[in-house]
Motif scaffolding. Structure first.
Motif, PDB file in Angstrom:
ATOM      1  N   SER A 175       1.073  -1.331   0.202  1.00  0.00           N
ATOM      2  CA  SER A 175      -0.089  -0.004  -0.033  1.00  0.00           C
ATOM      3  C   SER A 175       0.766   1.343   0.048  1.00  0.00           C
ATOM      4  N   THR A 176       2.131   1.101   0.329  1.00  0.00           N
ATOM      5  CA  THR A 176       2.982   2.381   0.530  1.00  0.00           C
ATOM      6  C   THR A 176       3.453   2.736  -0.849  1.00  0.00           C
ATOM      7  N   GLU A 177       2.837   1.980  -1.918  1.00  0.00           N
ATOM      8  CA  GLU A 177       3.550   2.399  -3.407  1.00  0.00           C
ATOM      9  C   GLU A 177       1.940   3.264  -3.909  1.00  0.00           C
ATOM     10  N   HIS A 178       0.867   3.263  -3.236  1.00  0.00           N
ATOM     11  CA  HIS A 178      -0.322   3.889  -3.649  1.00  0.00           C
ATOM     12  C   HIS A 178      -0.519   5.099  -2.735  1.00  0.00           C
ATOM     13  N   HIS A 179      -1.307   6.014  -3.049  1.00  0.00           N
ATOM     14  CA  HIS A 179      -1.780   7.361  -2.199  1.00  0.00           C
ATOM     15  C   HIS A 179      -3.065   7.122  -1.811  1.00  0.00           C
TER      16      HIS A 179
END
Length: 305
Positions: free
Chosen positions: A170-174
């Motif tokens: 999820s760290t790769e998404h906003h």
């Protein structure tokens, strides 16, 4: 009555039957020990024949329904076995292979490689654990053995707790959260609703590309609160929307991790929301993407009290 068998009987007993199948007995009070006339007997046997046919039709319909339920259960069982044997093979093989590599080649691996192998083992094990928990939860909710532990909860707190446990990718998404300026209080089983949000956010993470936007919102609607998880990914084709909540349906989206395709998360979400007497729906996001929204009962407690 009217026969040599038990001649003192006060009723004439006739069977409701079709062939050898007897559904019941009709007792007709007889004031006089005489047979009914031909017309009365004809009407009487016609009525009994119609009753027997109606009961026979009901029995056939019930047997067909029971056969359909059995067939569906067998199909679900077959799907489960097939899905487990197919989809669990990859993570289990990965765990076994990575562990074997560490056992026999640990000293020859650099630190970065070791860390990556440990991470892969952890991710695969985490997914297997999540799968088992989802299966157990679905089974317990379906057979009614889960007793909801209802309490008054602030929506912001439940969302924050769910975000602490979502997929590390999820760290790769906003990811943004908007629950309004006024705290919303709902009457729910907090642990189960956290699980719903985890599954919905993880799905959004899984089926959208890195850098996509995921938004969690909550608004009050009369005596309920609507919580939405939206994304701007590729979306779901209209012809598949009606099937997304089916058990074992994964949609075949190529962006997702193909090995994690049992399709139990949304089935569990639907079961949990229905247990709270709410509804969960899927609709399109504009200009593209998905919005999963569900309703939960608003608490009767006033936060200002």
């Amino acid at each position: 009555a009217t026969t040599q068998n038990f001649p003192k009987a006060k009723r004439l007993y006739l069977a409701i039957r079709t062939g050898q199948q007897i559904y019941g007995i009709v007792g007709i009070p007889m004031e006089k020990q005489t047979q009914p006339d031909a017309f009365t007997s004809s009407v009487l046997f016609s009525l009994l024949g119609e009753c027997a046919l109606a009961l026979d039709n009901l029995r056939n319909a019930r047997e067909k329904e029971e056969a359909a339920v059995l067939a569906k259960n067998e199909q679900l069982r077959a799907n489960l076995l097939r899905s487990i044997s197919h989809d669990l093979r990859t993570p289990l093989t990965s765990i076994s292979g990575n562990a074997d590599t560490l056992l026999h080649s640990y000293d020859m691996l650099d630190e970065q490689t070791r860390k990556q192998i440990f991470t892969d083992i952890h991710d695969d094990a985490q997914w297997l654990t999540e799968l088992v928990e989802n299966l157990l939860s679905i089974t317990k909710i379906a057979d009614g053995s889960v007793k909801l532990r209802l309490s008054d909860q602030v929506v912001d707190d439940i969302v924050s707790e769910a975000l602490r446990h979502i997929d590390r990718r999820s760290t790769e998404h906003h990811i943004t959260v908007d629950c309004g300026d006024v705290p919303l209080l709902i009457r729910v089983d907090a642990g189960l609703i956290v699980q719903v949000l985890i599954n919905l956010v993880n799905n959004a993470v899984k089926y959208t590309t890195a850098g996509s936007d995921i938004c969690i919102t909550a608004i009050q609607q009369k005596k309920a609160v609507e919580i939405c998880v939206s994304d701007n990914g590729p979306g779901i084709p209209d012809e598949l929307k009606e099937r997304v909540f089916e058990m074992f349906f994964a949609g075949g989206n190529p962006i997702g991790d193909s090995r994690r395709s049992l399709g139990l998360g949304l089935t569990l979400c639907q079961a949990i929301i229905h247990a709270h007497h709410g509804e969960i729906t899927l609709k399109n996001n504009s200009p593209h993407g998905c919005i999963f929204s569900f309703t939960l009962p608003l608490s009767e407690v006033n936060l200002n009290e």
